[in-house]
Scaffold this motif. Sequence first.
Motif, PDB file in Angstrom:
ATOM      1  N   HIS A  59      -2.150   5.024  -1.788  1.00 57.68           N
ATOM      2  CA  HIS A  59      -1.723   3.656  -1.492  1.00 57.68           C
ATOM      3  C   HIS A  59      -0.518   3.649  -0.553  1.00 57.68           C
ATOM      4  O   HIS A  59      -0.416   2.810   0.330  1.00 57.68           O
ATOM      5  N   ARG A  60       0.389   4.620  -0.754  1.00 62.48           N
ATOM      6  CA  ARG A  60       1.540   4.708   0.150  1.00 62.48           C
ATOM      7  C   ARG A  60       1.072   4.990   1.580  1.00 62.48           C
ATOM      8  O   ARG A  60       1.613   4.447   2.529  1.00 62.48           O
ATOM      9  N   ASN A  63      -0.239   1.761   2.985  1.00 64.23           N
ATOM     10  CA  ASN A  63       0.903   0.880   3.265  1.00 64.23           C
ATOM     11  C   ASN A  63       1.651   1.330   4.525  1.00 64.23           C
ATOM     12  O   ASN A  63       2.067   0.508   5.345  1.00 64.23           O
ATOM     13  N   ASP A  64       1.826   2.662   4.662  1.00 62.60           N
ATOM     14  CA  ASP A  64       2.536   3.193   5.829  1.00 62.60           C
ATOM     15  C   ASP A  64       1.778   2.891   7.123  1.00 62.60           C
ATOM     16  O   ASP A  64       2.378   2.519   8.130  1.00 62.60           O
ATOM     17  N   LEU A  70       2.829  -5.417   7.344  1.00 68.95           N
ATOM     18  CA  LEU A  70       3.440  -5.789   6.065  1.00 68.95           C
ATOM     19  C   LEU A  70       4.864  -6.296   6.258  1.00 68.95           C
ATOM     20  O   LEU A  70       5.357  -7.083   5.458  1.00 68.95           O
TER      21      LEU A  70
ATOM     22  N   ASN B  66      10.448   1.653  -1.739  1.00 73.75           N
ATOM     23  CA  ASN B  66       9.684   1.849  -0.507  1.00 73.75           C
ATOM     24  C   ASN B  66       8.235   1.422  -0.707  1.00 73.75           C
ATOM     25  O   ASN B  66       7.294   2.159  -0.424  1.00 73.75           O
ATOM     26  N   TRP B  67       8.084   0.214  -1.224  1.00 69.73           N
ATOM     27  CA  TRP B  67       6.761  -0.360  -1.515  1.00 69.73           C
ATOM     28  C   TRP B  67       6.810  -1.815  -1.065  1.00 69.73           C
ATOM     29  O   TRP B  67       7.755  -2.534  -1.437  1.00 69.73           O
ATOM     30  N   PRO B  68       5.841  -2.250  -0.257  1.00 71.11           N
ATOM     31  CA  PRO B  68       6.024  -3.530   0.449  1.00 71.11           C
ATOM     32  C   PRO B  68       5.674  -4.796  -0.314  1.00 71.11           C
ATOM     33  O   PRO B  68       5.932  -5.890   0.180  1.00 71.11           O
ATOM     34  N   THR B  69       5.046  -4.666  -1.498  1.00 71.52           N
ATOM     35  CA  THR B  69       4.543  -5.881  -2.142  1.00 71.52           C
ATOM     36  C   THR B  69       5.024  -6.010  -3.593  1.00 71.52           C
ATOM     37  O   THR B  69       5.491  -5.063  -4.197  1.00 71.52           O
ATOM     38  N   ILE B  85      -2.998  -0.448  -8.590  1.00 70.87           N
ATOM     39  CA  ILE B  85      -2.863   0.851  -9.237  1.00 70.87           C
ATOM     40  C   ILE B  85      -2.872   0.677 -10.755  1.00 70.87           C
ATOM     41  O   ILE B  85      -3.558   1.410 -11.468  1.00 70.87           O
TER      42      ILE B  85
END
Lengths: 93, 110
Positions: A59-60, A63-64, A70, B66-69, B85
């Motif tokens: 998921h990271r 997202n990256d 985002l 460091n997670w956008p949501t 997740i």
Amino acid sequence: QAGPVEQTMHKKLTSCFEPVHLELHNESYMHNVPKGSETHFKVVVVSSQFEGKPLIQRHRAVNDALSEELKSGVHALSIIAKTPEQWEISTKE
Amino acid sequence: GTEDSRIATMVQNNKVVVFMKGVPAEPRCGFSNAVVQILRMHGVEYDAHDVLSDEKLRQGIKDFSNWPTIPQVFINGEFVGGCDILLQMHQSGDLIEELRKAGISSALLE
């Protein structure tokens, strides 16, 4: 017809993950945002790059790959990230 | 910065800590609601922080993990993930194992 943000996201995911299967859905219409918005997306990425990686790392990585989007307009991204083997099993069920 | 250290304290304050939109009794977004429902099924007690009532926290938590949501779930001080997740861990049974590691017995095992 995919909007400009969706088209860019599609290109980025394709080049980053070389997916064997890729779905990108603009689900903004399901939320309380103006018509034609590109704010809420769902993505299904099936790539051999995910092999041996826990969910959080997959998921990271997604997202990256989409970090610019985002940071700007996209504020919800629902992610399904599977290996080709997992995908094959899940589509047979 | 100071926001980082405030959040570091928050995530250590309980075994399970959730950053969400709204409060558990009244989630203001479907994804936050999904997290609340999953934790309810497992009978988990947790701290919840409403990012909509705290603008500094709303940005701060994204920088911290460091997670956008939003939502974001922490177990034993460790960032676990967002709604997707947690849902996938719930479906695979990994959530029960993760809770067990934190010394929490899931209500689904009773």
